[in-house]
Design a protein around this motif. Structure first.
Motif, mmCIF file in Angstrom:
data_model
loop_
_atom_site.group_PDB
_atom_site.id
_atom_site.type_symbol
_atom_site.label_atom_id
_atom_site.label_comp_id
_atom_site.label_asym_id
_atom_site.label_seq_id
_atom_site.Cartn_x
_atom_site.Cartn_y
_atom_site.Cartn_z
ATOM 1 N N GLN A 1 0.853 -1.183 0.000
ATOM 2 C CA GLN A 1 0.000 0.000 0.000
ATOM 3 C C GLN A 1 0.889 1.233 0.000
ATOM 4 O O GLN A 1 1.722 1.398 0.877
ATOM 5 N N ALA A 2 0.732 2.089 -1.018
ATOM 6 C CA ALA A 2 1.548 3.298 -1.090
ATOM 7 C C ALA A 2 0.874 4.411 -0.312
ATOM 8 O O ALA A 2 -0.354 4.560 -0.347
ATOM 9 N N ASP A 3 1.686 5.199 0.399
ATOM 10 C CA ASP A 3 1.153 6.353 1.125
ATOM 11 C C ASP A 3 0.932 7.502 0.140
ATOM 12 O O ASP A 3 1.550 7.544 -0.921
ATOM 13 N N PRO B 1 6.127 10.813 -14.623
ATOM 14 C CA PRO B 1 4.714 10.475 -14.437
ATOM 15 C C PRO B 1 4.197 9.637 -15.605
ATOM 16 O O PRO B 1 4.516 9.924 -16.765
ATOM 17 N N LYS B 2 3.413 8.631 -15.276
ATOM 18 C CA LYS B 2 2.919 7.719 -16.329
ATOM 19 C C LYS B 2 1.530 8.154 -16.805
ATOM 20 O O LYS B 2 0.733 8.683 -16.019
ATOM 21 N N VAL C 1 6.528 8.186 -5.944
ATOM 22 C CA VAL C 1 7.850 8.254 -5.310
ATOM 23 C C VAL C 1 8.226 6.836 -4.906
ATOM 24 O O VAL C 1 7.508 6.175 -4.154
ATOM 25 N N VAL C 2 9.349 6.392 -5.447
ATOM 26 C CA VAL C 2 9.790 5.009 -5.252
ATOM 27 C C VAL C 2 10.668 4.935 -4.006
ATOM 28 O O VAL C 2 11.519 5.809 -3.789
ATOM 29 N N GLY C 3 10.464 3.926 -3.192
ATOM 30 C CA GLY C 3 11.320 3.728 -2.028
ATOM 31 C C GLY C 3 12.740 3.368 -2.446
ATOM 32 O O GLY C 3 12.966 2.838 -3.533
ATOM 33 N N LEU D 1 19.130 1.433 -3.908
ATOM 34 C CA LEU D 1 18.474 0.705 -5.000
ATOM 35 C C LEU D 1 16.981 1.031 -4.994
ATOM 36 O O LEU D 1 16.311 0.849 -3.972
ATOM 37 N N PRO D 2 16.433 1.499 -6.136
ATOM 38 C CA PRO D 2 14.991 1.766 -6.189
ATOM 39 C C PRO D 2 14.200 0.489 -5.928
ATOM 40 O O PRO D 2 14.542 -0.577 -6.447
ATOM 41 N N ALA D 3 13.163 0.615 -5.118
ATOM 42 C CA ALA D 3 12.341 -0.554 -4.766
ATOM 43 C C ALA D 3 10.912 -0.325 -5.270
ATOM 44 O O ALA D 3 10.724 0.118 -6.394
ATOM 45 N N ASP D 4 9.924 -0.613 -4.428
ATOM 46 C CA ASP D 4 8.523 -0.451 -4.835
ATOM 47 C C ASP D 4 8.073 0.994 -4.649
ATOM 48 O O ASP D 4 8.711 1.773 -3.947
ATOM 49 N N VAL D 5 6.931 1.302 -5.261
ATOM 50 C CA VAL D 5 6.354 2.637 -5.091
ATOM 51 C C VAL D 5 5.931 2.802 -3.632
ATOM 52 O O VAL D 5 5.165 1.990 -3.094
ATOM 53 N N ALA D 6 6.463 3.836 -2.994
ATOM 54 C CA ALA D 6 6.170 4.040 -1.572
ATOM 55 C C ALA D 6 5.136 5.141 -1.356
ATOM 56 O O ALA D 6 4.416 5.135 -0.367
ATOM 57 N N PHE D 7 5.102 6.098 -2.278
ATOM 58 C CA PHE D 7 4.141 7.200 -2.157
ATOM 59 C C PHE D 7 3.577 7.486 -3.550
ATOM 60 O O PHE D 7 4.310 7.417 -4.545
ATOM 61 N N GLN D 8 2.313 7.812 -3.609
ATOM 62 C CA GLN D 8 1.752 8.225 -4.893
ATOM 63 C C GLN D 8 0.555 9.133 -4.657
ATOM 64 O O GLN D 8 -0.112 9.054 -3.623
#
Lengths: 259, 206
Positions: free
Chosen positions: A56-58, A122-123, A214-216, A233-240
Motif C-alpha cells: 500500500q503506497a502512502d 509520471p505515467k 515516489v519510489v522507495g 536501489l529503487p524498490a517499490d512505489v512508496a508514495f503516490q
C-alpha cells in the motif's frame, strides 16, 4: 441389525477415501507428505494464493514532507511551461517540471541521479518517451537503406516489438536547481535545495493534474550480482498521488519565475 | 653419523607449540588491515605546504560565498559555498588529483561542485605549481572546525583510491565565531579557471 446409511456427504467421503487410499497405499511417508503439500497448494489456488502482494503506497500531497532513502522530500508544485532555463522543448511539446524541496539527511553526499531514480516520470500523461535503442536501430537501418526492399505498408522493422511500442521507456528527469537554473549533480548533507525535475510532455496532454509516484530506496551494502558497494536501489512505489498542474505555457522564463 | 629414528623431545614440542601460539597472537592482536590500507594522512594549515611524496600541496586561501560567478554561469548556494584555493606541484610525474572533500566536526563529508568554473579534480605535469579552485556547498553548522582533504586518490567507496597513499588534510581555520560571521555575509566569488599558479598563489614556498 444393519442400519441404513445416509447418502450424500457420506458417499462423497467414502469415494474420497477410496481415491486417497488407491493413490497413497503404495507411497512412502515422504511421498505422502509431498503429495499432501501439493494438494494443499492446489486447494488454496482459487483463493489467490499466488496473487502478488501489493504494498500500500502512502499519499503524496503538495507541501507535505516525506522520507525516502537518504532524502527528506516535499513536493511543492507541478508546472508546465515553454523554455525552462537552458532547456527548450521540441515542437509539439512543452516542459513539465515537478518542483521539489530536497534535503540529504545522511552523512555523505548523494548524486542527484539517486533522487531522479526515486521520482520516475509520471505515467499516462504523454511524457515524451526516451528514444529506445530499438528505435535507433530501426532508424539506422532505414537510413542505411536496409528496408529498401520491404513491401509498401510493411512494418518498418521486425525488431521493434509490439510490447516495446506499447510501453515505451520514459526518460529520467533532468534535475535543475530552481535558484539559479544550473544542473545539480551533488546533494551534500544538510543542505536544502529546491530543484525542478523536468521532462518533455506532449502538447496533446490537456489535464490539470499529474500522477506522481515516489519510489522507495533500499540501501545495498554489497550487491550479490555486481559486488558494488554501498548504494541506494529503487524498490517499490512508496508514495503516490495526483498533483495539480499549473499551466505557465504562455510564459517563458527561468525556473525561479515559475512560481 | 647419526642413524635411526629421531626422538620427539619436550624441547622440540615446546618450540613448535610456542611458535604456533606466538603466530596466532600476532595475527589476532596486530590490526593488519588498518596498517596496510589506511591512507597516510599529512595534516597542515592554510598557507602551509604539505609533502605528500607524489606532490606538494598548498591550500592558499579559503573564502565563503553565497554566489559563484564565472564567465558562463552563476551558481547560488543551497547552504553556503566554501571556496578553497589550492596549488598542486607534482614531484614524480604527471599526476591526476581526484580526491577533494570537506569534513565537518560531526563526521559529515561534502563533495565539491563543478558549477561556475569550480574544479572537482585536477591534473598537473611535474615541476611547476598548478592552481585549482574547489567549491563546496555546505550547511551553516558544517563551517566551524571544518577540514579539507585533498589527494590524488578519489574518496569514493570509503577512500578506496587513497589506500596506502598520502592524503593532505588541512584545517580551514574557521572558528565558531567566524562561522556565524561568514554565514551572515553575502559574498560573491568570481572563480578562476585552473592554470599555472602565480607567485602569490603558491603560498609559503614563496
Amino acid at each position: 441389525m444393519k442400519h441404513a446409511r445416509n447418502g450424500g456427504p457420506d458417499i462423497a467421503f467414502r469415494v474420497g477415501r477410496r481415491v486417497v487410499s488407491a493413490v497413497a497405499d503404495d507411497m512412502s511417508t515422504m511421498q505422502r507428505v509431498g503429495a499432501g503439500v501439493v494438494a494443499a497448494l492446489v486447494a488454496v489456488t482459487p483463493f489467490g494464493a499466488w496473487s502478488k502482494v501489493e504494498a500500500q503506497a502512502d499519499p503524496v500531497v503538495a507541501g507535505a514532507a516525506i522520507e525516502v532513502g537518504p532524502f527528506d522530500l516535499t513536493v511543492v508544485r507541478a508546472v508546465k511551461t515553454g523554455d525552462l532555463g537552458y532547456l527548450t522543448p521540441a515542437p509539439g511539446n512543452h516542459m513539465l517540471a515537478l518542483v521539489v524541496d530536497v534535503t540529504n539527511t545522511s552523512d555523505v553526499p548523494e548524486y542527484s541521479s539517486t533522487l531522479g531514480s526515486a521520482i520516475p516520470a509520471p505515467k499516462g500523461v504523454d511524457v515524451v518517451p526516451q528514444e529506445s535503442l530499438t528505435d535507433l536501430a530501426a532508424d539506422l537501418g532505414t537510413d542505411l537503406g536496409t528496408d529498401a526492399g520491404a513491401e509498401p505498408g510493411a512494418e518498418p522493422s521486425a525488431s521493434a516489438s509490439p510490447e516495446a511500442r506499447e510501453a515505451p521507456e520514459l526518460p529520467p528527469a533532468t534535475i535543475v536547481n530552481v535558484a539559479d537554473a544550473t544542473t545539480v549533480r551533488i546533494l551534500n548533507p544538510g543542505v536544502t535545495y529546491q530543484v525542478a525535475l523536468i521532462w518533455q510532455q506532449s502538447d496533446e496532454f490537456t489535464g490539470d493534474e499529474i500522477p506522481v509516484e515516489v519510489v522507495g530506496l533500499d540501501w545495498i551494502d554489497e550487491s550479490r550480482l555486481t559486488l558494488d558497494n554501498g548504494y541506494w536501489l529503487p524498490a517499490d512505489v512508496a508514495f503516490q498521488g495526483d498533483i495539480p498542474l499549473k499551466d505557465n505555457t504562455d510564459r517563458t522564463a527561468a525556473p525561479e519565475d515559475q512560481q | 653419523m647419526r642413524h635411526g629414528r629421531r626422538l620427539i623431545t619436550w624441547k622440540g614440542s615446546l618450540l613448535v607449540v610456542g611458535g604456533v601460539v606466538a603466530g596466532c597472537a600476532l595475527v589476532a592482536t596486530v590490526p593488519q588491515e588498518a596498517v596496510v590500507e589506511t591512507p597516510f594522512v599529512v595534516e597542515g594549515a592554510v598557507g602551509e605546504t604539505l609533502d605528500l611524496t607524489y606532490a606538494d600541496l598548498t591550500v592558499t586561501e579559503v573564502r565563503v560565498a553565497d554566489t559563484l560567478e564565472s564567465f558562463s554561469e552563476t551558481a547560488q548556494a543551497g547552504g553556503t559555498f566554501v571556496v578553497v584555493d589550492a596549488t598542486w606541484r607534482a614531484t614524480q610525474g604527471a599526476t591526476s588529483f581526484l580526491g577533494a572533500e570537506i569534513a565537518d566536526t560531526e563526521g559529515r563529508v561534502f563533495w565539491p561542485t563543478d558549477q561556475a568554473g569550480c574544479s572537482t579534480s585536477a591534473k598537473a605535469q611535474p615541476g611547476y605549481a598548478w592552481h585549482v579552485t574547489y567549491c563546496f556547498d555546505v550547511p551553516k553548522d558544517a563551517l566551524a572546525g571544518a577540514t579539507v582533504r585533498l589527494a590524488r586518490g578519489g574518496q569514493a567507496e570509503e577512500y578506496a583510491g587513497q589506500r596506502r597513499d598520502a592524503a593532505g588534510v588541512v584545517d580551514l581555520g574557521i572558528s565558531a565565531a567566524d562561522a556565524r560571521e561568514l554565514w551572515d555575509a553575502t559574498e560573491t566569488v568570481t572563480t578562476e579557471s585552473p592554470g599555472y599558479a602565480t607567485a602569490r598563489a603558491e603560498g609559503s614556498e614563496e
